[in-house]
Design a protein around this motif. Sequence first.
Motif, short mmCIF file in Angstrom:
data_model
loop_
_atom_site.label_atom_id
_atom_site.label_comp_id
_atom_site.label_asym_id
_atom_site.label_seq_id
_atom_site.Cartn_x
_atom_site.Cartn_y
_atom_site.Cartn_z
N LEU A 133 -14.42 -49.79 35.49
CA LEU A 133 -13.99 -50.87 34.62
C LEU A 133 -12.66 -51.43 35.11
O LEU A 133 -11.92 -50.74 35.81
CB LEU A 133 -13.82 -50.36 33.18
CG LEU A 133 -15.06 -49.74 32.53
CD1 LEU A 133 -14.69 -49.16 31.17
CD2 LEU A 133 -16.17 -50.75 32.40
N VAL A 134 -12.37 -52.66 34.73
CA VAL A 134 -11.07 -53.26 35.04
C VAL A 134 -10.33 -53.52 33.73
O VAL A 134 -10.94 -53.73 32.69
CB VAL A 134 -11.21 -54.57 35.86
CG1 VAL A 134 -11.83 -54.30 37.20
CG2 VAL A 134 -11.99 -55.61 35.09
N LYS A 135 -9.01 -53.52 33.83
CA LYS A 135 -8.18 -53.82 32.65
C LYS A 135 -8.18 -55.32 32.40
O LYS A 135 -8.34 -56.12 33.32
CB LYS A 135 -6.74 -53.38 32.90
CG LYS A 135 -6.52 -51.91 32.82
CD LYS A 135 -5.05 -51.62 33.03
CE LYS A 135 -4.73 -50.25 32.52
NZ LYS A 135 -3.29 -50.01 32.51
N ASN A 136 -7.95 -55.67 31.14
CA ASN A 136 -7.85 -57.08 30.73
C ASN A 136 -9.03 -57.90 31.25
O ASN A 136 -8.85 -58.94 31.88
CB ASN A 136 -6.52 -57.69 31.20
CG ASN A 136 -5.35 -56.99 30.56
OD1 ASN A 136 -5.34 -56.73 29.37
ND2 ASN A 136 -4.35 -56.68 31.37
N TYR A 137 -10.22 -57.43 30.95
CA TYR A 137 -11.44 -58.06 31.43
C TYR A 137 -11.67 -59.39 30.71
O TYR A 137 -11.86 -59.42 29.49
CB TYR A 137 -12.63 -57.12 31.20
CG TYR A 137 -13.94 -57.69 31.64
CD1 TYR A 137 -14.26 -57.76 32.99
CD2 TYR A 137 -14.86 -58.16 30.71
CE1 TYR A 137 -15.48 -58.29 33.40
CE2 TYR A 137 -16.07 -58.69 31.12
CZ TYR A 137 -16.37 -58.75 32.46
OH TYR A 137 -17.57 -59.27 32.87
N PRO A 138 -11.64 -60.51 31.44
CA PRO A 138 -11.79 -61.83 30.81
C PRO A 138 -13.26 -62.19 30.59
O PRO A 138 -14.11 -61.97 31.45
CB PRO A 138 -11.15 -62.78 31.82
CG PRO A 138 -11.37 -62.12 33.13
CD PRO A 138 -11.35 -60.63 32.87
N LEU A 139 -13.53 -62.73 29.42
CA LEU A 139 -14.89 -63.14 29.08
C LEU A 139 -14.79 -64.32 28.12
O LEU A 139 -13.98 -64.29 27.19
CB LEU A 139 -15.62 -61.96 28.41
CG LEU A 139 -17.10 -62.05 28.20
CD1 LEU A 139 -17.85 -62.21 29.52
CD2 LEU A 139 -17.59 -60.79 27.49
N LYS A 140 -15.62 -65.31 28.33
CA LYS A 140 -15.63 -66.45 27.41
C LYS A 140 -16.47 -66.09 26.19
O LYS A 140 -17.62 -65.67 26.32
CB LYS A 140 -16.18 -67.70 28.10
CG LYS A 140 -15.19 -68.29 29.07
CD LYS A 140 -15.60 -69.67 29.51
CE LYS A 140 -14.50 -70.26 30.37
NZ LYS A 140 -14.75 -71.66 30.67
N CYS A 188 -9.50 -61.66 26.73
CA CYS A 188 -9.43 -60.49 27.60
C CYS A 188 -9.65 -59.22 26.78
O CYS A 188 -8.83 -58.88 25.91
CB CYS A 188 -8.09 -60.44 28.32
SG CYS A 188 -7.91 -61.72 29.56
N PHE A 189 -10.77 -58.55 27.05
CA PHE A 189 -11.05 -57.26 26.43
C PHE A 189 -10.20 -56.21 27.14
O PHE A 189 -9.82 -56.38 28.30
CB PHE A 189 -12.53 -56.93 26.52
CG PHE A 189 -13.37 -57.78 25.59
CD1 PHE A 189 -13.64 -57.34 24.31
CD2 PHE A 189 -13.85 -59.01 26.00
CE1 PHE A 189 -14.39 -58.13 23.44
CE2 PHE A 189 -14.60 -59.80 25.14
CZ PHE A 189 -14.87 -59.36 23.85
N ASP A 190 -9.91 -55.10 26.48
CA ASP A 190 -9.07 -54.07 27.08
C ASP A 190 -9.62 -53.63 28.43
O ASP A 190 -8.89 -53.52 29.41
CB ASP A 190 -8.94 -52.85 26.15
CG ASP A 190 -8.15 -53.16 24.91
OD1 ASP A 190 -7.30 -54.08 24.93
OD2 ASP A 190 -8.38 -52.49 23.88
N LEU A 191 -10.94 -53.37 28.47
CA LEU A 191 -11.62 -52.95 29.69
C LEU A 191 -12.96 -53.65 29.77
O LEU A 191 -13.54 -54.01 28.74
CB LEU A 191 -11.84 -51.43 29.70
CG LEU A 191 -10.61 -50.54 29.49
CD1 LEU A 191 -11.04 -49.09 29.29
CD2 LEU A 191 -9.64 -50.66 30.65
N GLY A 192 -13.48 -53.80 30.98
CA GLY A 192 -14.80 -54.41 31.10
C GLY A 192 -15.29 -54.44 32.52
O GLY A 192 -14.58 -54.07 33.47
#
Length: 150
Positions: A36-43, A54-58
Amino acid sequence: MEDRPHQRKGSISNAHVGAEFEKFAMEFFRARSIPLVKNYPLKIGISDKKKKHCFDLGSDTPQIIVECKSHKWTAGGKVPSAKMTTWNEAMLYFHLAPKEYRKIFFTLHDKRNGKGETLVSYYKRTYSHLIPENVEFFEYDQETGDIYKE
């Protein structure tokens, strides 16, 4: 040291507590071959109206989003009501995220006064109407190192 009643005992700051907890969650999933990556961006958004969150992880592969909360009952065993607001906000973000994403809420396993109801159990009992059906709850017990999945 100054009096900081809303500060986690023994910590530099609540921000440090949260960052360390996210790091732990990231390692937990990495050990299970889920990088997982930190600050995972998703629309996310309602209908065609979308905005980046930005989700905490994703991760894109597999499609997964994780929100981490290292909250505890108050020292007196009361509900941390302001923290429950952030949990509700996380549920809204999960609801607005694309359906194909696996959604995980990663929290501390904290029992009221050390032996009562867990904060997750309380939340699920009290706010079940706000929890999307496909959200998974993972609770980390700091004392035993165990992870509970509800």
